[in-house]
Motif scaffolding. Sequence first.
Motif, PDB file in Angstrom:
ATOM      1  N   ALA A  89       8.014  -1.652   3.195  1.00 54.04           N
ATOM      2  CA  ALA A  89       8.732  -0.470   3.085  1.00 54.04           C
ATOM      3  C   ALA A  89       9.184  -0.008   1.797  1.00 54.04           C
ATOM      4  CB  ALA A  89       9.945  -0.859   4.171  1.00 54.04           C
ATOM      5  N   VAL A  90       9.484  -0.906   1.073  1.00 59.07           N
ATOM      6  CA  VAL A  90       9.814  -0.350  -0.330  1.00 59.07           C
ATOM      7  C   VAL A  90       8.948   0.050  -1.155  1.00 59.07           C
ATOM      8  CG1 VAL A  90      11.142  -1.155  -2.518  1.00 59.07           C
ATOM      9  CG2 VAL A  90      12.173  -1.980  -0.235  1.00 59.07           C
ATOM     10  N   ASP A  91       7.851  -0.568  -1.124  1.00 56.92           N
ATOM     11  CA  ASP A  91       6.695  -0.443  -2.019  1.00 56.92           C
ATOM     12  C   ASP A  91       6.056   0.913  -1.621  1.00 56.92           C
ATOM     13  OD1 ASP A  91       7.086  -2.564  -3.576  1.00 56.92           O
ATOM     14  OD2 ASP A  91       5.261  -3.803  -3.003  1.00 56.92           O
ATOM     15  N   TRP A  92       6.001   1.390  -0.409  1.00 59.15           N
ATOM     16  CA  TRP A  92       5.383   2.544   0.055  1.00 59.15           C
ATOM     17  C   TRP A  92       6.354   3.807  -0.198  1.00 59.15           C
ATOM     18  CZ3 TRP A  92       0.674   3.126  -0.168  1.00 59.15           C
ATOM     19  CH2 TRP A  92      -0.249   2.009   0.274  1.00 59.15           C
ATOM     20  N   ALA A  93       7.748   3.192  -0.068  1.00 59.74           N
ATOM     21  CA  ALA A  93       8.705   4.258  -0.247  1.00 59.74           C
ATOM     22  C   ALA A  93       8.596   4.787  -1.828  1.00 59.74           C
ATOM     23  CB  ALA A  93       9.970   3.983  -0.299  1.00 59.74           C
ATOM     24  N   LEU A  94       8.313   3.844  -2.793  1.00 59.84           N
ATOM     25  CA  LEU A  94       8.056   4.072  -4.335  1.00 59.84           C
ATOM     26  C   LEU A  94       6.772   4.663  -4.444  1.00 59.84           C
ATOM     27  CD1 LEU A  94       9.830   0.860  -5.728  1.00 59.84           C
ATOM     28  CD2 LEU A  94      10.771   2.993  -5.624  1.00 59.84           C
ATOM     29  N   GLY A  95       5.860   4.056  -3.688  1.00 57.58           N
ATOM     30  CA  GLY A  95       4.392   4.878  -3.999  1.00 57.58           C
ATOM     31  C   GLY A  95       4.096   6.309  -3.536  1.00 57.58           C
ATOM     32  N   LEU A  96       4.906   6.529  -2.575  1.00 57.12           N
ATOM     33  CA  LEU A  96       4.759   7.912  -2.025  1.00 57.12           C
ATOM     34  C   LEU A  96       5.679   8.818  -2.701  1.00 57.12           C
ATOM     35  CD1 LEU A  96       4.321   7.178   1.844  1.00 57.12           C
ATOM     36  CD2 LEU A  96       2.588   8.132   0.395  1.00 57.12           C
ATOM     37  N   GLU A  97       6.811   8.395  -3.516  1.00 54.94           N
ATOM     38  CA  GLU A  97       7.577   9.366  -4.131  1.00 54.94           C
ATOM     39  C   GLU A  97       7.084  10.289  -4.852  1.00 54.94           C
ATOM     40  OE1 GLU A  97      10.146   7.718  -6.971  1.00 54.94           O
ATOM     41  OE2 GLU A  97      11.843   9.273  -6.862  1.00 54.94           O
ATOM     42  N   GLY A  98       7.069  11.406  -5.134  1.00 52.40           N
ATOM     43  CA  GLY A  98       6.170  12.414  -5.901  1.00 52.40           C
ATOM     44  C   GLY A  98       4.998  12.991  -5.448  1.00 52.40           C
ATOM     45  N   ILE A  99       4.618  12.393  -3.982  1.00 56.39           N
ATOM     46  CA  ILE A  99       3.641  12.860  -3.129  1.00 56.39           C
ATOM     47  C   ILE A  99       4.171  13.482  -2.018  1.00 56.39           C
ATOM     48  CG2 ILE A  99       1.770  12.132  -1.880  1.00 56.39           C
ATOM     49  CD1 ILE A  99       1.175   9.736  -3.826  1.00 56.39           C
ATOM     50  N   ALA A 100       5.077  12.839  -1.268  1.00 60.52           N
ATOM     51  CA  ALA A 100       5.845  13.423   0.069  1.00 60.52           C
ATOM     52  C   ALA A 100       7.006  14.439  -0.734  1.00 60.52           C
ATOM     53  CB  ALA A 100       6.533  12.501   0.823  1.00 60.52           C
ATOM     54  N   GLU A 101       7.190  15.353   0.386  1.00 59.32           N
ATOM     55  CA  GLU A 101       8.364  16.465   0.025  1.00 59.32           C
ATOM     56  C   GLU A 101       9.555  15.688  -0.194  1.00 59.32           C
ATOM     57  OE1 GLU A 101       8.605  19.698   2.376  1.00 59.32           O
ATOM     58  OE2 GLU A 101      10.837  19.823   1.891  1.00 59.32           O
ATOM     59  N   HIS A 102       9.626  14.846   0.846  1.00 58.49           N
ATOM     60  CA  HIS A 102      11.106  14.157   0.978  1.00 58.49           C
ATOM     61  C   HIS A 102      11.039  12.818   1.673  1.00 58.49           C
ATOM     62  CE1 HIS A 102      15.072  13.327   2.734  1.00 58.49           C
ATOM     63  NE2 HIS A 102      15.553  13.848   1.797  1.00 58.49           N
TER      64      HIS A 102
END
Length: 264
Positions: A89-102
């Motif tokens: 959960a935490v790694d994907w949140a960090l990995g998708l930051e900057g790709i996802a809008e929110h």
Amino acid sequence: HGATLCLGQRVQGLERISEDPPIFRLTTDREEHYTRTVLIAIGVGAFAPRKLDRPGVREFEGRGVHYFVRDLQHFQGKRILIVGGGDSAVDWALGLEGIAEHITLIHRRDAFRAHEDSVRKLFQSSVVVKPFYEVKELRGDEHLQEALIVHNRTGEEERLEVSEVLFCLGFVADPGPIKDWGLEMDSNGIRVSPRMETNIPGVYAAGDITSHPAKLKLIATAYGEAAIAVNFAKTFIDPSARAFPGHSTEVMAGSRSSQGTGNP
Ligand SMILES: Cc1cc2nc3c(=O)[nH]c(=O)nc-3n(C[C@H](O)[C@H](O)[C@H](O)COP(=O)(O)OP(=O)(O)OC[C@H]3O[C@@H](n4cnc5c(N)ncnc54)[C@H](O)[C@@H]3O)c2cc1C
């Protein structure tokens, strides 16, 4: 020993097709095998993502509900809810930051099991972290449109506009089709005797799938159980055979002495 290896096949069915002599038909997703004995060594079985039993979750699988990130670009410019508090959960949140809008991340507790440094980065990121929140319901039409989340202490509900939910709730092991083979099982696996016999004569088990009072799920014990199972399976096929196969050192000593190099 000239064994035929059949790789890339998923075992599905087992049926006894003859009583005397006992013969089994083992079915895989590719072919059938005929055998006098079977040794089941499937570990804890197949891993599947743990799923939440909440309205809308199954319904929106493939239409906004995810258990894996197969393509980062799928989340480009999207509003995402991530559920979980472990490394995924935490790694994907960090990995998708900057790709996802929110990105919103909810976790049912306030303690995270993820790596300490990742959790520190999470709280410094733009991800909105909401501890003590759980998914209550997912809603939408053709595609997911919103998630209703609830605070598990206050009962306060909140509606999140999201088009994608990524569940990172770990995995559950499923022994799969062997559950229908008539084997005696308990919550730890297939019950076996000290000879690794199951309740079906001719069917043996070894490794993580077995359950017995001295069970330890380790590589060394799995090897040991496999050796016990194979040697007793041999006596099942040939009751005149000895269960103990001898030592390889004796074989080597025998071959050395036959070459005249062994000790007298
Ligand atoms: C994260 C982790 C770390 C571990 N670390 C250690 C350690 O440091 N030391 C240690 O001793 N032990 C460790 N273990 C335990 C060890 O991995 C197991 O005890 C050991 O692998 C059991 O061997 P097995 O052959 O029974 O099962 P597995 O090694 O799981 O092999 C089972 C095989 O059966 C296949 N299979 C499953 N279902 C089917 C089917 N229907 N059809 C065909 N094939 C199927 C699977 O794909 C798999 O290849 C660890 C386990 C885990 C999960």
